[in-house]
Write a protein that holds these residues in place. Structure first.
Motif, PDB file in Angstrom:
ATOM      1  N   ILE A  20       0.833  -1.366  -0.067  1.00 48.00           N
ATOM      2  CA  ILE A  20      -0.002   0.035   0.087  1.00 48.00           C
ATOM      3  C   ILE A  20       1.002   1.212   0.055  1.00 48.00           C
ATOM      4  O   ILE A  20       1.798   1.305   0.905  1.00 48.00           O
ATOM      5  N   GLU A  57      -9.548  19.235   1.970  1.00 49.37           N
ATOM      6  CA  GLU A  57     -10.373  18.206   1.370  1.00 49.37           C
ATOM      7  C   GLU A  57     -10.483  18.374  -0.129  1.00 49.37           C
ATOM      8  O   GLU A  57     -10.848  19.327  -0.731  1.00 49.37           O
ATOM      9  N   GLU A  89      -9.753  11.130  -3.895  1.00 45.50           N
ATOM     10  CA  GLU A  89      -9.460  10.581  -2.634  1.00 45.50           C
ATOM     11  C   GLU A  89      -7.920  10.881  -2.165  1.00 45.50           C
ATOM     12  O   GLU A  89      -7.013  10.582  -2.858  1.00 45.50           O
ATOM     13  N   LEU A 145      -5.178   9.838   0.693  1.00 44.60           N
ATOM     14  CA  LEU A 145      -4.762   8.802   1.915  1.00 44.60           C
ATOM     15  C   LEU A 145      -3.424   8.873   2.297  1.00 44.60           C
ATOM     16  O   LEU A 145      -2.482   9.223   1.524  1.00 44.60           O
ATOM     17  N   GLY A 188      -2.740   4.572   4.048  1.00 42.48           N
ATOM     18  CA  GLY A 188      -3.914   3.685   3.695  1.00 42.48           C
ATOM     19  C   GLY A 188      -5.091   4.253   4.592  1.00 42.48           C
ATOM     20  O   GLY A 188      -6.214   3.508   4.184  1.00 42.48           O
ATOM     21  N   SER A 189      -5.055   5.274   5.088  1.00 40.90           N
ATOM     22  CA  SER A 189      -6.517   5.859   5.579  1.00 40.90           C
ATOM     23  C   SER A 189      -6.612   7.414   5.560  1.00 40.90           C
ATOM     24  O   SER A 189      -5.833   7.905   4.959  1.00 40.90           O
ATOM     25  N   SER A 190      -7.587   7.803   6.235  1.00 38.41           N
ATOM     26  CA  SER A 190      -7.670   9.294   6.125  1.00 38.41           C
ATOM     27  C   SER A 190      -6.629  10.108   6.612  1.00 38.41           C
ATOM     28  O   SER A 190      -6.350   9.613   7.982  1.00 38.41           O
ATOM     29  N   ARG A 227      -6.687  12.620   8.348  1.00 40.51           N
ATOM     30  CA  ARG A 227      -7.355  13.339   9.587  1.00 40.51           C
ATOM     31  C   ARG A 227      -7.184  12.369  10.782  1.00 40.51           C
ATOM     32  O   ARG A 227      -7.551  12.827  11.645  1.00 40.51           O
ATOM     33  N   THR A 228      -6.891  11.081  10.445  1.00 45.44           N
ATOM     34  CA  THR A 228      -6.873  10.176  11.867  1.00 45.44           C
ATOM     35  C   THR A 228      -5.389  10.646  12.626  1.00 45.44           C
ATOM     36  O   THR A 228      -4.562  10.733  11.981  1.00 45.44           O
ATOM     37  N   ALA A 252      -2.528   7.998  11.558  1.00 49.72           N
ATOM     38  CA  ALA A 252      -1.689   8.381  10.402  1.00 49.72           C
ATOM     39  C   ALA A 252      -1.072   9.515  10.760  1.00 49.72           C
ATOM     40  O   ALA A 252       0.220   9.658  10.475  1.00 49.72           O
ATOM     41  N   ARG A 253      -1.527  10.607  11.334  1.00 52.71           N
ATOM     42  CA  ARG A 253      -0.661  12.008  11.757  1.00 52.71           C
ATOM     43  C   ARG A 253       0.348  11.381  12.551  1.00 52.71           C
ATOM     44  O   ARG A 253       1.375  12.030  12.456  1.00 52.71           O
TER      45      ARG A 253
END
Length: 304
Positions: A7, A60, A65, A67, A70-72, A74-75, A78-79
């Motif tokens: 990924i 946004e 999209e 990523l 592998g995720s938003s 804003r999580t 991830a940050r």
């Protein structure tokens, strides 16, 4: 069985981003994989900083999209695995560099030591200085230390050396190369083409919000037919610049340097005009010429 593709650590998929009537990014696909240093190139207004902001969750997309790991973007998960050095950032001028590092390190579960951050970013002797009292180059070093202190898997560097002199730029380059060698994946935006040549193993070129080239340095260079000729010659560069097939002729470090579309013909003419010519070297044109050639004919969004 087909091998499972890893990924991408950062990805834009079919992204469209508008600011009013202006389309900043138009159907942009972008991937940063583990172990890569990716240089995102483009003129001012091409969409580089917008792409970074989308990958960080600061903006946004209108379509598509973005990523991060592998995720938003804003999580929190991830940050916590991303570091960022933006062109501008709100950093408290009154705090000392060591205080800023201590505070930022406290946000992460397994931060780099103060000593490691200091060594990578070249902050020796500056930890006791107030951030607002630092020079521009010293502030950029401090920003790099803050960006890496959480041991990010992905590091975003948005125009990290703009406005800095070559000595400070080279100091920051050393830190970036050390991080890349240690396994950090890096997405770098820059308009210094030599910076991309020094640091990157992959290049994406944006023009008017569209991807117009994507590949290794050699693949991007191969998009143009130009060659660079270097030699020791007494010929006047202004005269050579007027020859057919010559794009430019200059004197660099005492040597004649010619960029041409017809290397064989120009080399023959150089040898014929200057029997004393020595040290003739012909090579593929650099990233700067490739960048100019690729972006020169790209239509603007208004013309599209």
């Amino acid at each position: 069985m087909h091998a499972v593709q890893p990924i991408p650590l950062a990805q834009l998929r079919g992204v469209v981003k508008r600011f009013g009537a202006v389309t900043a990014l138009e159907r942009v696909d972008l991937e940063l994989h583990a172990g890569q240093v990716l240089a995102l190139l483009g003129a001012n207004g091409a969409g580089k900083s917008t792409a970074i902001s989308l990958l960080l969750g600061l903006l946004e997309p209108h379509e598509g999209e973005a990523l991060l790991l592998g995720s938003s973007p804003r999580t929190l998960a991830a940050r916590q695995q991303a570091g960022v050095m933006l062109q501008s950032g709100a950093i408290a001028d009154t705090l000392r560099v060591g205080e800023l590092l201590d505070l930022t390190r406290s946000y992460y579960p397994n931060p780099r030591s103060m000593e490691e951050c200091t060594a990578i970013a070249g902050l020796e002797g500056l930890l006791g200085r107030r951030y607002g009292r630092l020079s521009g180059g010293q502030q950029r070093r401090a920003q790099l230390a803050l960006a890496i202190c959480g041991r990010p898997r992905v590091l975003f560097l948005d125009e990290p050396t703009t406005g800095l002199d070559i000595e400070v730029r080279q100091s920051l380059w050393r830190g970036v190369r050390e991080l890349a060698a240690g396994g950090t994946s890096i997405l770098l935006t820059t308009h210094y083409l030599e910076e991309a040549e020094v640091l990157a193993d992959r290049v994406v070129v944006l023009a008017h919000g569209r991807v117009v080239a994507d590949g290794s340095l050699e693949e991007v260079r191969a998009r143009v037919s130009q060659r660079r000729i270097r030699c020791a010659s007494a010929l006047d560069p202004a005269e050579v610049a007027r020859w057919p097939g010559v794009r430019s002729a200059t004197r660099q470090d005492g040597r004649l340097e010619v960029v041409t579309d017809d290397a064989e013909d120009v080399a023959r003419r150089l040898l014929a005009r200057d029997p004393g010519l020595t040290g003739l070297d012909v090579s593929r044109a650099g990233l700067a010429e490739a960048f100019l050639e690729i972006t020169r004919e790209q239509p603007s969004q208004e013309a599209a």
